[in-house]
Each structure stands twice: as structure tokens, then as C-alpha cells.
Design an enzyme around this catalytic site. Structure first.
Site, PDB file in Angstrom:
ATOM      1  CG  ASP A  29     -15.457  -0.449   9.832  1.00 11.69           C
ATOM      2  OD1 ASP A  29     -15.495   0.356   8.716  1.00 11.69           O
ATOM      3  OD2 ASP A  29     -14.501  -0.678  10.240  1.00 11.69           O
TER       4      ASP A  29
ATOM      5  CB  THR B 222     -18.172  -3.078   3.405  1.00 13.84           C
ATOM      6  OG1 THR B 222     -17.968  -2.566   4.789  1.00 13.84           O
ATOM      7  CG2 THR B 222     -19.062  -4.451   3.409  1.00 13.84           C
TER       8      THR B 222
ATOM      9  CG  ASP C 177     -15.002   4.282   8.324  1.00 17.97           C
ATOM     10  OD1 ASP C 177     -14.000   4.218   8.717  1.00 17.97           O
ATOM     11  OD2 ASP C 177     -16.215   3.465   7.890  1.00 17.97           O
TER      12      ASP C 177
END
Lengths: 535, 695
Positions: free
Chosen positions: A69, A103, A400
Site C-alpha cells: 500500500d 501507489t 482500500d
């Protein structure tokens, strides 16, 4: 360094202790900053996509985190460079705003910086590059809007949501059971979502983890899970139809906030105090009992005597429950948090259909399940896994997925993942570039090229030939004028992201582009770096 | 006359470069995570900058000394050294393909990050490889000694590449001081080696003939533990290598969750990584390996599920299953001599729990003296306390009040209360009142009509005396677990207030008496109402033996209590591994693509467990495993390694059983851990937190 002289030829000192400082100016400063930004992006580059690798981070106390992550990696990286810190912030703000794509945003920014460096080498002024980027980002965001698709779902048909969450989870280590985790995430979000206002309060979803068991044992609990057990070992372990008193006052003798002293100087006073003390506990327990509570949840500790009294009066109690949990319990059970015993009333009690204690493993670890609550708008995701790092990583992955589901409820538009959106934008930006006269044109083209770097990284991480794959997909998109072709990371055999069910949210993608552009612009505008040269 | 600023800066920098001794690169970031691990492990790669010749000499000296013993590790360290070729192996002009170009660029930029000014001068480096191998490991042949060297060749090559002059801007380093970063191959190597070293460390303890380890603590007293419990060994290691920590963690979780198999899980994970490393060197991407491992693990689990035996319905058989499991678990421990005896004890104890997994209810009392065979399970409850002086030593039909209340000085709990007096007489009065209060309390307690009072907290002399007067047995300072267990056993509630004696539930037991075990007096409660808790008294020659016996028994109890809930059992002695390996092998044959290599590797890793068991017993592992494999070719075979007779035998006949839950947990968490470590391509180590109190 910068020295100035007054009319008598004496030097002014502008920077304090300037001989201990280093200074970079002009193009050097920009290049140094770009290099730093790129270095950070390069670290994350290999973590992008479903075949991305993880990073192992060892914290200052020797604790180990394994994650891919972006936000977590950067946060724990112990970064010292100012520009690198900006990148960390960038990833964090994506995390706060969207929750996913942390990312991607950094990789994007890194690519933009790399392209900017080339433009600087050509002699284009950084500001012009920044402006070009700005225009390009606007084009890209508009284009995203155009190619985005609405997709329909409702409470009964949440399959599309699950598909999207699966895209997010497929890049994590938990992709072994992404299907079940995605379902859990979507169900959790739908349980707390306010579909009328299209809003989701993620605070209502608690993520709790406990080592042991397998990932497959992860479950969604329509209720609250508290990592506590009953205050007295002999209290009942299961309560049906519980009426819960939620207290923030301790079962202890009162401690007035003001400083005071009670002087005991006679035997009588000693006696009265003793009596009073006993009465206190008695009254406290009596009050709880009077309003009809069958379970007491308290933020503070219990005195031994009070504890026994509670047990004695058959009033199960839980102590030392954290503030956040307390709030969640209050929300879930529809109770009110009561700060004083005097204010306890029957209306303020929360209601839950079932409260039970469950023990795990061979050690004496117990947890309290509060289920079938009056107001089911608070849920808990309970994660099991082989080791601590796995649990932590699963927590992040679920977070997420939750964010993605929430974003979809807020805005139903999606774009296609696997780099398809980036490639489409890149084509659009490239086409738009020719319309702009002036130096910006180059910057816009550079932007288009930077957009390509995301699918490129995806292909690279998946073990494909990056340039070959990208060019093939790009020409396919251009030829057929369909923005659904992306990189086939999982080796399924098709480039069509619709078939692979790889979606991302529109706002997530837009935010990525906007945030990355903003940070790059900021970095490009810095032309003077003054720092202490201790190293 | 403002001088042109940039020039000045450049000049300054030059001066710095020339004059000031460069910040000596003591620990290059790349090896930080490993090299500062004194106690831990493993393999460090150090780069030394500077004068070529002197360093070489120094390193010669080093190697002359031969292996040095590192006490903290109990292992030997042997430095190797390499000198790279004097010329750069790669020309500066690019002649690579695209990917290689990328790679090169990336390496170049690594240097940017570290920003060591001397890196650009192209001076050769010397690599020291400290490879610590455990002397206890029997399996030195498979230690990746040779392979490691070729890896280093590759590494050296890459490092030499990285020393090409870099024509980009010097940038400030990104990380804080002391923080370090390792990438790609190096990171993978560091974690593989760390994990394998840990696995090798505990490998020799696996199986019925596994050896023990002595652990000496660095704390005060240098206390010594002798154990072959994997979790205990790993828990006491100070490990710095992050991958090794993952393994330690899975072993700990295994201990908490199922209690046994703590060594197997680490050994299996280590073997999986060892196989993975071979695959990575043959250029198979870690992600492909992971995909293969996942398929294999799934298939292995299904294979086990197909072969489980479940005797839940048949109570008699179930009990004998439990006995066999307990014996299998215990046979690898110090208790193996008397395993029937202890297995019986453990099974009895677990049956008393009636399905609960709360092992706290089983009290283990260790008393040195006698022999292990003298240990016994007591139906009642034994409290390691003495009876107060002048109090009855024997009570029949006892009514027990279990309490948690202050019997020393019962303070006024109201905040801020204090005694302030102006004369001695008043002090005396208040003292009197205090006494009165205590007396009241004692009277209230006595009003319950009890003849035994057990308190968690201290009982001072005064109340003790009062109790003695009333002929009540008062026991002070039973620890919290003791109280809880006593509550469970006698069925009494733990009381803290004594105002309504009629409604407090008292505990009952037939007889309380003082008994002697060895030289110590203990209080024995027998004929208790609820038999949920019980006590096991362990006797043995020394504390170390007792400690180890306790751990072993604890393992057995854990496994049994889990098996009571999940009654599926399997055969032992390497049988499950062979069954899994066979299925996985078949899967490998059916699978197309590179994944099949990984699946095959998984089956090899599984076979490594019976191999290790045989090796540890000093048997011919190659022969035995081959025989076993042949036996397993026939369907429904029960063959496993019988370590006692040293041959392949029918496990069902020998009565070697294991719990399915343990095997499943071993399989899944080892795969999970291996997967986790495989996925890592970069290790970032933060600077250790500075301690203020350090000198």
C-alpha cells in the site's frame, strides 16, 4: 553564498550561520528536487498493479511491516528529504480523499517529474512546463469524464460493486480470497450507507483483527466486536435481549475535579465515611438496576467491591472499553452515553438482541460480540490470519476496498482499469497538444508520455514486454476508438477490461491526475533550496 | 562584489571533497538490516571503501583465523572475501537491451540516493560474507554455501555496474541517517537467508529424535532454559532480520492457536523459501512461484481432508484417538519415556474441561524431586499455599468463601481522605476504629457460615488471628488464576462485599487437608462439586526438566483441547506430508505453464519434513523417504517413518496419530508466510530509535 555589502563595504549577513548551509539555486535546485521525487516514485513503482511486489519495512523499534500500500510504505519510510516528504504527503492526501490509488498517484507524479526534467534540459522554463501540465491535466480529467460509464447497482444487486472492490483487492496479498473479502467490504458499506444522501460514514465500520485461524475465517459481524471480556469471571457469558447502560463514569468512589482533602479527626467521622463509601457502590449498582439495564459497559475501571456487587446483583459488566468502541456501541444499540449515574434513564439504554463472549485459541483471549443491535448501522469486520503482519495488511486492503465501495456509492461513474484509462487520456492529451500554440505544447506532449508510464509499470511488473505491450494496446485503442483496452496483467488472454471486470472509480482516477499534477507543479516552482548542510 | 553564488558553492564543495575525510561508510545502507544483528543471524554483505591493498591484507588476516565462534548465536562465523576484477566489467557505452538499460538506470540512481561521493571514483570494493551456520544443523550439505557464492558473484557484478560515473545532479539523500534500503535481488537474498537460517536453527529439534537447545538469557542471572519447543526457542532469540521475524511470528501464532507444530511450521516455511530461492535463481518470477504455491497448498489441504478420520460419534474410539495424539505429541519431548502415563493424564485433564478450551483451568504445579513418573493428575484442586498458624489443618465438608478483598489495611477509598489529628488519644481512637472496622468485616465474613476463607490479597495478622479464633481456615494471597480456578472447582463465586450472606454462593468440597509433596506443604481440596478444573503435579529431577515437562504437557493439552472441538485426526510420522506431496505432484503434472515448477517445489518442501525427521533420528533419510514414496504409490497406504524401529511402517498399527487442525494450521500459515516473504522486493529499515538512557 549570497553576500550583500552596505555602502562601507561591510557584509550583511542575510542567512544566519550561512557557512553551515548549503544552497541550490535555479535549474540545479529543480533538478535536485526532481531527482528526489523520482527516487521516491521509483521505490513504489514495483508495487503497482496486481503483480506488484511488496515492501518490507522495519520500523525504529524493529517491528516489521509488509505491505504494498503506497501510503503505508511512504508513511513508514523514515524520509528526511523535503521533496520526498511532499511525495509522502501526496500519497497521504490521496489516501484521505479516495483511499485507493495511493501507489498510482506517486508513480504518476514521478513520471511527470521525469518528463519535466527532459523539458528542462531542452531549455523550457519550469513555469511553462508547469502551465503545460496544468492544461494537459484539465484535458485529461475532461476526457476521463467523457469515457466514464455509469453503472447501476442497488442494495439487492451489488455484484458490480463487488467486482470493483475485487479489482482493488487483487493487487494485495489477500487476493487469494478476494471474492469473499470484496463481498464483506461491499456488504459492510451497504449496511452503513445512506443511499438517499449517497453518503457513507466509514467510521461506522470497525475493522478488528486477531491472529490465528485463516484468512477464510474473516467475517462480517452486524454489530460490534469489543476486545474485552466480562469484568468478573463468573458473570454470564451470554445475554439475550440486552439493555445496555453505556457509562463513562467509573464504578469507583467519586473523585471531584477540584483539589480537596477530607480530614478525619474523630472516630465518628471515620465511621460515617466508611458507611458512605459502601453506600456509594450500592447506589451506583442500584441505579443501573433501577433503569432496567441488563448489561453495563463502562469506559473506566471497577472497584473490586463494586465488581462483586454487580456480579451479585446479576448485572454483567464490561470495563475499560475504549472511547471509540463506546461510541460505536452507542450508535449501534441506539443508546446514549451517560456520563453520570444520576442521568441514567430507561430511554438512554441501548438495545441489542444478543451479547456473547467468545474465546479463541489456547490462550485466554476472549472477545465480546454485540449483535442484533437496535440500529444495525454499525458493523464490524473481523479479520483472522496467520500472523500479525498478515492481519495488518488485510486491514489496509479492506480499508482500500471500503473506500472504493464508498466512492462508488457517492458517484456511480467508473472508468476501466488496467491502465486503460491512462492510455485513453494519453491519446486524448496527445491529440490536444497540437492545438496549443507555444512552448506549452511540448509540456502537454510530455504529460501524455508521463501518462503512459502507469500502464508501462503495470506491464513491467506483470512480466510483460513493457514497450511492446503498451504500443500494441495503444494502437488498438486508437484504431477501434474504444477506451476499454488495457494491460492484461493476469494473463487472462484479453485486453478488454470490460470482460476482465477491471474497474476503477472515476473520482479516484481524476483525483490521481489532479493531485499528481499539483505536486509536480509545486516542485517545479521551487528554484532555491536552502538547507543545513550537516551531511 | 557579490561573487557568483553557484561557483562559490561548487568551490566549497570541492574543498570539502578534498579536505574533509569523507564520512566513513561504516555500515553501508544495503547491509544495515543484517549486519547490526549481533545475536541474530546470518549473512552479512559488507562493503568496505578505501584503500584497496590494506583492506585486502586485513581481510587475509581475517580469513586466516578461520571460523570464529559467536557465542550469542551458538554458531560459527566464517568470513569469505572476494576481490572484484580491477577493471570495470562493463563498458560505459550502452549496449544493452531495453530492460537491461532500465535496470542499469535504476542501479545508477540507487547511488544517487545514497549519495556517497566516492562511489564515482571506481575504486574496487571488498566483500565480506559472514555466513553463520548453526553447528547443530545436521543438514550442512544443503546449506546454500556454494550457491551463495555464485549469488555474490552476480551481486558484485551489479555493484560494479553501479560504480559507473553518474552524470546527474547530486541530491540530498531521501532517508534519515541510518535508515537504509535494500532492493531487488539483495532484498530477496537478505530475507531468504534470514528465514532459512531461522528454519535451520530449529530444524534439528524436529521429530521424536530431535535434539534440544540450551538457551542462555542475557539478562541478569543468565538463566538457562533447555527446550526443544520451537516457539520457545524462537521467542528467546533476538532477531534483527525482518524476514526471520515473520517466521518467529508464525511460530508464536501456531503456539497460541493450536499449541503444537511450532517447529514444523517454521521448518516448512524455511523449506518453501529454500525451494523458492532455487526457482528465483533459475529466473522464475516470485509472483509465478506464489501462484504455484497457492494452488499446491489448496490441493494439499484437499488431500488431507479426503483422508481424515473422524471418530466423534464413537466415544471409546475417540478417546483412544486422543490418547494416540497425546502420545505422538509427547514422544518428541522430554516426557517420551513415560508418554503413556502423561498421555493418560493429559487426556483425563482435557476431558474434565468438557469441551472448553480454557487451559487456565488446568493447573500445573511443579515440584522438584522424585522422578517424572511420580507426576500425577489430581481430581481435586491443589493450592500452593500454607495454612495459617493455629488454624485447623483438616476440614471436612468445607464451606468455602472465595474472596477478593483487602484484608490488610482496609483504606477509606474516598478520594483525598486522610487522617489529621491533634492528640495521641485520637490516634489511638482512630486506630481502634480501624480495628473495629476490620473486626466488623471479619464478622460479616464469618456470618456466611463458612469454615474456609480464601482471599486473593494479603491477610494481615490481626484478621488472621480472628479467623483462627473462629476456627476458620484462612488462606491468603492466592494468585488471581488460583482464585478463579478455585471458583470454578468449588462452584463458589468470587466475593468482594459481604453484606448479604444469604445470597452469596459458597463453594463446597468434601475435604480440605494439608498434603506434602516432596518437602513442601500444599493445600488439597478434594471431593469438589464441579470438576471443571484439576491440577497436575509434575515431579522431576531439576527445574529445567520440570520447565520442559510443563511446556511439553502444555503442548499436549493444547492439541487435545483443540481436537476435542475439531475431532478430525490424521496419521502421523510423515504420513500426511507424503500424502500431500503425492497429490501435489500429481497436480504439477496436470498444470501447464511455469507454475508447475513451483508446485513441484512445494511437494519437495513437503517431503523435506519426513526427511528431517529421519535425519534427526540418525537414519538414512534418502533411503527411507524413497521407500516411503514407493509405498505411497498404492492407494490407501498408511506408511510412515517409524523412528523408533528405524524403518517404514504402518502408522495406524503403531498408533501414531496427529490432529488435523495442527497439520492444517502448519500448512496454511507456512505457505502464507513464505508467500509474504516472496512478495517482498525491497526492504527499508528505519534508523533504530535512539535510547536516552544508553551510555
Amino acid at each position: 553564498m549570497a553576500l550583500a555589502f552596505d555602502e562601507f563595504g561591510r557584509p550583511f549577513i542575510i542567512l544566519r550561520e550561512q557557512d553551515q548551509k548549503t544552497r541550490l539555486r535555479g535549474i540545479d535546485a529543480q533538478k535536485a528536487n526532481i531527482a528526489a521525487g523520482k527516487a521516491v516514485a521509483r521505490i513504489l513503482r514495483s508495487s503497482l498493479g496486481p503483480k506488484g511486489m511488496d515492501k518490507m519495512l522495519q520500523g525504529p523499534d524493529g517491528d516489521v511491516t509488509i505491505t504494498n500500500d503506497g501510503a503505508t510504505i511512504l508513511e513508514q519510510m523514515d524520509v528526511d528529504n523535503q521533496i520526498a516528504k511532499l511525495m509522502v504527503e501526496l500519497s497521504r492526501s490521496q489516501d484521505y480523499e479516495i483511499g485507493d490509488g495511493t501507489t498510482g498517484v506517486v508513480v504518476m507524479a514521478g513520471a511527470l517529474l521525469e518528463q519535466a526534467e527532459r523539458q528542462l534540459d531542452r531549455g523550457i522554463h519550469p513555469i511553462r512546463v508547469a502551465e503545460g501540465y496544468e492544461m494537459a491535466s484539465r484535458v485529461a480529467v475532461e476526457h476521463l469524464e467523457r469515457i466514464s460509464q455509469k453503472f447501476e447497482f442497488d442494495v439487492n444487486n451489488f455484484e458490480p460493486l463487488v467486482q470493483t472492490c475485487m479489482t482493488t483487492l487483487s493487487s494485495k496479498i489477500v487476493n487469494r480470497c478476494k471474492r469473499s473479502l470484496a463481498e464483506i467490504a461491499v456488504k459492510a458499506v451497504l449496511a452503513v450507507a445512506d443511499l438517499e444522501r449517497r453518503d457513507v460514514n466509514l467510521d461506522l465500520i470497525k475493522i478488528e483483527g486477531k491472529v490465528g485461524g485463516n484468512l477464510e475465517d474473516t467475517e462480517l459481524i452486524y454489530g460490534i466486536l469489543v476486545d474485552k471480556d466480562m469484568s468478573h469471571p463468573q458473570m454470564p457469558k451470554q445475554i439475550e435481549d440486552a439493555h445496555i447502560a453505556i457509562l463513562t463514569c467509573p464504578f469507583e468512589p467519586p473523585k471531584p475535579k477540584t483539589k480537596h482533602k477530607v480530614d478525619i479527626d474523630t472516630v465518628e467521622k471515620f465511621e460515617t465515611l466508611r458507611k458512605q463509601e459502601q453506600q456509594y457502590f450500592d447506589e451506583m449498582v442500584q441505579k443501573c438496576k433501577d433503569v432496567g439495564a441488563t448489561l453495563v459497559i463502562c469506559q473506566w475501571g471497577f472497584d473490586d467491591e463494586a465488581n462483586h456487587l454487580l456480579m451479585h446483583r446479576n448485572l454483567p459488566a464490561v470495563r475499560w472499553v475504549g472511547g471509540v468502541e463506546l461510541e460505536l456501541i452507542a450508535i449501534a444499540t441506539g443508546g446514549r452515553i451517560v456520563p453520570r449515574f444520576q442521568e441514567l434513564t430507561p430511554e438512554k439504554l441501548g438495545k441489542a438482541g444478543m451479547v456473547r463472549e467468545k474465546s479463541f485459541g489456547t490462550t485466554k483471549e476472549r472477545m465480546l460480540y454485540i449483535e442484533h443491535c437496535a440500529n444495525s448501522k454499525a458493523v464490524t469486520i473481523f479479520i483472522r490470519g496467520g500472523n500479525k503482519m498478515m492481519i495488518e495488511e488485510t486491514k489496509r486492503s479492506i480499508h482500500d476496498a471500503l473506500c472504493v465501495a464508498r466512492n462508488l456509492i457517492r458517484n456511480k461513474s467508473i472508468v476501466y482499469g488496467g491502465g486503460a484509462a491512462e492510455i485513453a487520456c494519453s491519446l486524448a492529451v496527445d491529440a490536444a497538444a497540437d492545438k496549443y500554440p507555444g512552448v506549452e505544447q511540448y509540456a502537454i506532449r510530455a504529460f501524455a508520455e508521463a501518462l503512459d508510464s502507469v500502464p508501462m509499470a503495470l506491464a513491467e511488473n506483470s512480466g510483460l514486454q513493457p514497450i511492446e505491450t503498451l504500443s500494441a494496446v495503444k494502437s488498438q485503442q486508437l484504431k477501434e476508438n474504444i477506451p476499454f483496452y488495457g494491460i492484461d496483467c493476469n494473463d487472462v488472454g484479453t485486453n478488454d477490461m470490460r470482460e476482465q471486470n477491471v474497474f476503477e472509480t472515476l473520482i479516484g482516477k481524476q483525483q490521481q491526475i489532479l493531485l499528481a499534477t499539483q505536486v509536480v507543479k509545486m516542485i517545479l516552482k521551487i528554484d532555491d533550496v536552502i538547507s543545513n548542510s550537516e551531511y | 562584489m557579490a561573487p557568483p553564488p553557484t561557483d562559490l558553492v561548487d568551490q566549497l564543495r570541492h574543498e570539502i571533497d578534498e579536505e574533509a575525510p569523507l564520512p566513513a561508510i561504516v555500515l553501508p545502507p544495503a547491509s544495515g538490516s543484517l549486519s547490526n544483528s549481533a545475536a541474530s543471524v546470518v549473512n552479512t554483505v559488507e562493503e568496505e571503501e578505501g584503500d584497496n591493498e590494506t583492506d585486502e591484507e586485513a581481510s587475509d588476516d581475517d580469513s586466516d583465523k578461520g571460523p570464529t565462534f559467536i557465542r550469542s548465536l551458538g554458531a560459527w562465523s566464517k568470513p569469505l572475501h572476494f576481490t572484484p576484477p580491477p577493471t570495470l566489467p562493463e563498458p560505459a557505452t550502452p549496449r544493452f537491451g531495453v530492460t537491461e538499460m532500465l535496470q542499469k538506470k535504476r542501479i545508477g540512481s540507487e547511488i544517487e540516493i545514497k549519495n556517497h561521493p566516492t562511489e564515482t571514483q571506481g575504486s574496487p570494493k571488498i566483500y565480506f560474507v559472514h555466513f553463520y551456520y548453526s553447528t547443530t544443523s545436521l543438514d550442512t550439505s544443503s546449506s546454500p554455501f556454494q550457491r551463495r557464492i555464485s549469488d555474490l558473484g552476480d551481486l558484485r557484478h551489479r555493484a560494479a555496474l553501479s560504480r559507473l560515473p553518474i552524470l546527474s545532479m547530486p541530491i540530498d539523500k531521501i532517508f534519515k541517517d541510518d535508515a537504509s534500503e535494500e532492493k531487488g535481488e539483495r532484498a530477496r537474498m537478505a530475507s531468504f537467508i534470514g528465514a532459512m537460517a531461522v528454519a535451520d536453527l530449529v530444524k534439528s529439534t524436529l521429530g521424536p529424535k530431535g535434539m534440544d537447545k540450551i538457551l542462555q538469557s542475557t539478562g541478569r542471572g543468565h538463566s538457562v532454559t533447555v527446550t526443544n519447543d520451537g516457539a520457545t526457542i524462537l521467542k528467546s532469540l533476538h532477531i534483527d532480520n525482518p524476514a526471520a521475524k515473520v517466521l518467529v511470528d508464525i511460530s508464536k501464532v501456531q503456539d497460541d492457536e493450536v499449541g503444537d507444530g511450532t517447529t514444523s511450521v517454521v521448518v516448512l516455511a524455511g523449506e518453501l523459501l529454500r525451494e523458492a530461492e532455487k526457482l528465483v535463481t533459475s529466473k522464475i518470477h516470485p509472483m509465478t512461484i506464489i501462484a504455484g504455491y497457492r494452488m499446491a497448498a489448496e490441493c494439499a489441504r484437499d488431500a488431507l481432508l479426503k483422508r481424515v478420520i473422524d471418530n466423534k460419534e464413537n466415544a471409546e474410539k475417540f478417546r483412544s484417538d486422543l490418547m494416540k495424539i497425546a502420545m505422538t505429541t509427547l514422544c518428541s519431548k522430554i516426557l517420551s519415556q513415560d508418554k503413556e502415563h502423561f498421555a493418560e493424564m493429559a487426556v483425563d485433564a482435557v476431558f474434565r474441561l468438557k469441551g472448553s478450551t480454557n487451559l487456565e483451568a488446568i493447573q500445573i504445579i511443579k515440584k522438584p524431586g522424585g522422578s517424572l513418573r511420580d507426576s500425577f493428575l489430581d481430581e481435586g484442586f491443589i493450592l500452593d499455599k500454607k495454612i495459617g498458624i493455629g488454624q485447623p489443618k483438616r476440614i471436612e465438608n468445607a464451606k468455602i468463601l472465595v474472596a477478593n478483598t483487602a484484608m490488610d489495611t482496609d483504606k477509606v477509598k474516598i478520594y483525598g481522605a486522610r487522617v489529621r489529628v491533634d492528640s495521641m488519644t485520637k490516634v489511638a481512637q482512630i486506630e481502634g476504629a480501624e480495628k473495629e472496622k476490620m473486626k466488623d468485616k471479619v464478622n460479616k465474613i464469618l456470618a456466611h457460615g463458612i469454615n474456609c476463607f480464601v482471599n486473593r490479597q494479603l491477610i494481615y495478622n490481626f484478621p488472621e488471628e480472628l479467623f483462627a479464633d473462629a476456627g476458620v481456615l484462612a488462606i491468603e494471597h492466592a494468585d488471581f488464576e488460583g482464585i478463579e480456578r478455585l471458583g470454578l472447582v468449588t462452584g463458589g463465586e468470587i466475593a468482594s462485599t459481604f453484606d448479604n450472606p444469604e445470597s452469596v454462593k459458597l463453594g463446597h468440597c468434601k475435604l480440605i487437608e494439608e498434603i506434602m509433596i516432596g518437602e513442601d506443604k500444599l493445600i488439597h481440596f478434594s471431593g469438589v462439586e464441579m470438576g471443571q478444573a484439576c491440577s497436575i503435579v509434575l515431579r522431576g529431577a531439576s527445574h529445567h526438566v520440570l520447565d520442559e515437562a510443563e511446556r511439553s504437557l502444555h503442548d499436549a493439552l493444547c492439541v487435545l483441547s483443540q481436537t476435542v472441538n475439531d475431532s478430525r485426526v490424521l496419521l502421523g510420522g510423515g504420513w500426511p506430508e507424503m500424502v500431500m506431496a503425492k497429490e501435489v505432484d500429481e497436480l504439477a503434472r496436470k498444470t501447464a505453464g511455469k507454475k508447475s515448477h513451483a508446485i513441484e517445489a512445494f511437494s519437495r518442501a513437503l517431503v523435506a519434513i519426513p526427511t528431517t525427521i529421519a535425519d534427526n533420528a540418525g537414519l538414512d533419510s534418502a533411503e527411507l523417504v524413497a521407500q516411503l514414496r514407493a509405498e505411497h504409490h498404492t492407494e490407501g497406504c498408511n506408511a510412515g517413518i517409524d523412528v523408533i524401529s528405524g524403518a517404514v511402517g504402518d502408522m495406524e498399527e503403531r498408533g501414531i496419530y496427529e490432529a488435523f487442525k495442527v497439520k492444517q494450521a502448519v500448512l496454511l500459515s507456512a505457505t502464507e508466510a513464505a508467500e509474504m516473504i516472496l512478495r517482498v522486493d525491497e526492504i527499508i529499515t528505519c534508523a533504530p530509535r535512539r535510547r536516552e538512557d544508553r551510555m
